[in-house]
Design a protein around this motif. Structure first.
Motif, mmCIF file in Angstrom:
data_model
loop_
_atom_site.group_PDB
_atom_site.id
_atom_site.type_symbol
_atom_site.label_atom_id
_atom_site.label_comp_id
_atom_site.label_asym_id
_atom_site.label_seq_id
_atom_site.Cartn_x
_atom_site.Cartn_y
_atom_site.Cartn_z
ATOM 1 N N VAL A 175 27.339 -23.701 41.176
ATOM 2 C CA VAL A 175 28.413 -24.544 40.619
ATOM 3 C C VAL A 175 28.623 -24.220 39.133
ATOM 4 N N ALA A 176 27.522 -23.972 38.416
ATOM 5 C CA ALA A 176 27.644 -23.622 36.996
ATOM 6 C C ALA A 176 28.473 -22.349 36.842
ATOM 7 N N ARG A 177 28.215 -21.359 37.712
ATOM 8 C CA ARG A 177 28.979 -20.100 37.636
ATOM 9 C C ARG A 177 30.450 -20.344 37.936
ATOM 10 N N ARG A 178 30.709 -21.218 38.897
ATOM 11 C CA ARG A 178 32.102 -21.517 39.250
ATOM 12 C C ARG A 178 32.813 -22.167 38.051
ATOM 13 N N ALA A 179 32.115 -23.114 37.413
ATOM 14 C CA ALA A 179 32.713 -23.784 36.252
ATOM 15 C C ALA A 179 32.962 -22.780 35.138
ATOM 16 N N GLN A 180 32.007 -21.832 34.976
ATOM 17 C CA GLN A 180 32.155 -20.873 33.878
ATOM 18 C C GLN A 180 33.368 -19.974 34.063
ATOM 19 N N SER A 181 33.655 -19.586 35.286
ATOM 20 C CA SER A 181 34.743 -18.620 35.493
ATOM 21 C C SER A 181 36.070 -19.303 35.803
ATOM 22 N N LEU A 182 36.114 -20.620 35.528
ATOM 23 C CA LEU A 182 37.242 -21.447 35.971
ATOM 24 C C LEU A 182 38.618 -20.922 35.558
ATOM 25 N N TYR A 183 38.771 -20.521 34.297
ATOM 26 C CA TYR A 183 40.114 -20.203 33.820
ATOM 27 C C TYR A 183 40.555 -18.796 34.207
ATOM 28 N N LEU A 184 39.601 -17.994 34.693
ATOM 29 C CA LEU A 184 39.975 -16.635 35.074
ATOM 30 C C LEU A 184 40.291 -16.523 36.555
ATOM 31 N N ASP A 185 39.536 -17.229 37.394
ATOM 32 C CA ASP A 185 39.803 -17.074 38.832
ATOM 33 C C ASP A 185 40.369 -18.361 39.411
ATOM 34 N N ALA A 186 40.968 -19.186 38.555
ATOM 35 C CA ALA A 186 41.628 -20.421 38.972
ATOM 36 C C ALA A 186 40.698 -21.326 39.782
ATOM 37 N N GLY A 187 39.408 -21.276 39.459
ATOM 38 C CA GLY A 187 38.466 -22.211 40.062
ATOM 39 C C GLY A 187 38.239 -21.991 41.536
ATOM 40 N N LYS A 188 38.524 -20.776 42.008
ATOM 41 C CA LYS A 188 38.461 -20.565 43.457
ATOM 42 C C LYS A 188 37.125 -20.000 43.934
ATOM 43 N N SER A 189 36.244 -19.614 42.988
ATOM 44 C CA SER A 189 35.005 -18.989 43.456
ATOM 45 C C SER A 189 34.223 -19.990 44.306
ATOM 46 N N PRO A 190 33.593 -19.475 45.369
ATOM 47 C CA PRO A 190 32.971 -20.394 46.336
ATOM 48 C C PRO A 190 31.696 -21.026 45.789
ATOM 49 N N VAL A 191 31.356 -22.180 46.298
ATOM 50 C CA VAL A 191 30.036 -22.751 46.026
ATOM 51 C C VAL A 191 29.320 -22.819 47.365
ATOM 52 N N SER A 192 28.005 -22.696 47.285
ATOM 53 C CA SER A 192 27.250 -22.886 48.516
ATOM 54 C C SER A 192 27.042 -24.388 48.662
ATOM 55 N N ALA A 193 27.587 -24.975 49.739
ATOM 56 C CA ALA A 193 27.566 -26.426 49.950
ATOM 57 C C ALA A 193 26.160 -26.977 49.678
ATOM 58 N N PRO A 194 25.913 -28.222 49.463
ATOM 59 C CA PRO A 194 26.885 -29.305 49.493
ATOM 60 C C PRO A 194 27.631 -29.455 48.160
ATOM 61 N N ASP A 195 28.613 -30.341 48.190
ATOM 62 C CA ASP A 195 29.368 -30.674 46.985
ATOM 63 C C ASP A 195 28.451 -31.163 45.875
ATOM 64 N N LEU A 196 28.821 -30.843 44.631
ATOM 65 C CA LEU A 196 28.147 -31.465 43.483
ATOM 66 C C LEU A 196 29.178 -32.322 42.755
ATOM 67 N N ARG A 197 28.894 -33.624 42.681
ATOM 68 C CA ARG A 197 29.857 -34.565 42.091
ATOM 69 C C ARG A 197 29.259 -35.180 40.831
ATOM 70 N N VAL A 198 29.935 -34.921 39.699
ATOM 71 C CA VAL A 198 29.427 -35.378 38.404
ATOM 72 C C VAL A 198 30.491 -36.226 37.721
ATOM 73 N N ILE A 199 30.074 -37.344 37.151
ATOM 74 C CA ILE A 199 31.004 -38.152 36.342
ATOM 75 C C ILE A 199 30.575 -37.992 34.890
ATOM 76 N N SER A 200 31.460 -37.373 34.096
ATOM 77 C CA SER A 200 31.142 -37.035 32.711
ATOM 78 C C SER A 200 31.754 -38.083 31.787
ATOM 79 N N CYS A 201 30.910 -38.747 30.994
ATOM 80 C CA CYS A 201 31.366 -39.820 30.102
ATOM 81 C C CYS A 201 31.267 -39.336 28.660
ATOM 82 N N HIS A 202 32.383 -38.899 28.093
ATOM 83 C CA HIS A 202 32.433 -38.491 26.683
ATOM 84 C C HIS A 202 32.795 -39.744 25.889
ATOM 85 N N LEU A 203 31.785 -40.380 25.293
ATOM 86 C CA LEU A 203 32.008 -41.644 24.575
ATOM 87 C C LEU A 203 31.720 -41.421 23.100
#
Ligand code: AMP
Length: 394
Positions: A175-203
């Motif tokens: 998932v970290a690799r997918r996030a890193q390459s987000l703007y180049l491959d439009a976030g399409k790189s695969p992740v090996s399941a399961p989903d990772l769900r994070v809620i980020s609170c910038h306070l």
């Protein structure tokens, strides 16, 4: 490869210089000036400071200068700055009056001062490019949507840092690799399941909460402008659209004065009547100031509202991450936000929470289904990394 990241405020210039040689990410130099009156001189002094410190021999050592730009009409992502990009930023000056004009001024000065060095913009809206449309669309007529009345989202560099770092800390390098390459491959790189769900609170002085699934934002609390979402230090946050015309008429204000009050006299400052800084507000609340207590309560209620939104939006969460000035440093705010959520599998470890300040830590109890974490953000590093990727992709 040396990349300078310049953070431009209306009266400030801050910078960090990163070196990406040999696969490392080294912070070579950081510095800044407040109360800048003469911007060209401040840029000159910045370059001189880099040379004096031996961080660069001359300007041609810079592979690029990266900027954490906010918003532009019809342009987002990480892009090489040219006249088209500058015009697009200018077109949205009104949406980010505190940010776009100083960036335009500063970037134009850099163009003149270091003409051979590529200048790169990473827009704060970039992280939301792939968010599902229903999460980003307002229920306005099409003509409104077409002129840009939609959610854009902000704090993208910070939430992207959290997307990458939280995935690494949770043992999900895919998932970290997918996030890193987000703007180049439009976030399409695969992740090996399961989903990772994070809620980020910038306070912090300005706050936002973002839901992140597999490294990609699914929605965020800030909308068309940064004057939305949670109460900000002196900005209102979310407000019913009818409130503005009603207050203008009833209080006899001009629209400009009402806007000024909403962007300078509202938020935590307006609510507390004490300060825009949570430290002062907390002290006042502890001394029995009811208005200050209410300001903290409204802030916490709003944070819980948005966390709840993404908890539902993603069908649960694997982690909730706190970051920025308040998120990293205010244990009592984190505790209030996470109170009585054991039914959702969110249980803080009170001692770990109290002991955590400005450092990476898991602050949830061992039996908490959802991990609660503190991760100091690093927006400049995200700008530098994306600038490097853009240069290498060309
Ligand atoms: P930021 O905009 O991220 O710098 O956050 C500013 C807010 O975080 C203010 O309300 C500060 O009171 C709070 N804050 C920042 N640093 C600290 C700290 N070291 N200790 C306590 N509160 C802090």
């Amino acid at each position: 490869m040396k990349i300078l990241v310049a953070n431009l405020g209306s009266t400030s210039l801050k910078w960090r210089l990163f070196d990406f040689s040999n696969g490392a990410e080294t912070l070579l130099h950081k510095g800044g000036f407040e109360r800048v009156a003469d911007y060209p001189k401040a840029i000159e002094d910045c370059l001189a400071a880099l040379k004096d410190a031996g961080a660069i021999a001359n300007e041609s050592d810079l592979a690029a200068v990266g900027f954490k730009t906010v918003i532009a009409k019809g342009v987002t992502g990480c892009v090489r700055i040219d006249d088209r990009v500058l015009a697009a930023m200018e077109a949205f000056n009104g949406l980010a009056p505190a940010h776009n004009p100083p960036y335009l001024t500063g970037i134009r000065l850099f163009v003149r001062r270091v003409p051979g060095v590529p200048l790169v913009a990473l827009f704060e809206t970039a992280f939301y490019q792939f968010a599902p449309e229903p999460m980003m669309r307002y229920a306005v007529p099409p003509a409104w949507h077409d002129i840009g009345v939609r959610r854009w989202g902000f704090h993208g560099a910070s939430h992207k840092f959290i997307a990458e770092r939280s995935a690494q800390l949770l043992g999900r390098d895919d998932v970290a690799r997918r996030a890193q390459s987000l703007y180049l491959d439009a976030g399409k790189s695969p992740v090996s399941a399961p989903d990772l769900r994070v809620i980020s609170c910038h306070l912090g002085g300005s706050s936002s909460i973002t839901g992140i699934r597999n490294g990609v934002a699914i929605g965020t609390s800030m909308g068309m402008s940064p004057q939305s979402g949670l109460p900000q230090n002196n900005r209102v946050g979310d407000l019913d659209a009818e409130a503005l015309p009603y207050a203008v008429k009833t209080l006899g204000l001009t629209v400009a004065e009402a806007q000024r009050q909403l962007t300078q006299e509202s938020g935590l400052k307006g609510l507390s009547g004490v300060s825009n800084d949570i430290r002062d507000i907390t002290t006042a609340a502890e001394q029995g100031n009811a208005q200050a207590r209410r300001a903290l309560d409204v802030f916490v209620a709003s944070a819980r509202h948005w966390i709840g939104s993404y908890f539902f939006g993603m069908g649960g969460a694997d982690a909730i991450v706190f970051t920025a000035g308040i998120g990293e440093n205010r244990a009592e705010i984190r505790a209030a936000i996470c109170a009585n959520l054991d039914q959702l599998g969110i249980i803080l470890d009170a001692e770990k929470n109290a002991a955590t300040r400005s450092q990476e830590a898991v602050i949830s109890a061992a039996d908490s289904r959802v991990k609660v974490m503190v991760i100091p953000t690093n927006e400049e590093l995200v700008v530098a990394r994306e600038t490097k990727r853009l240069l290498e992709a060309r």
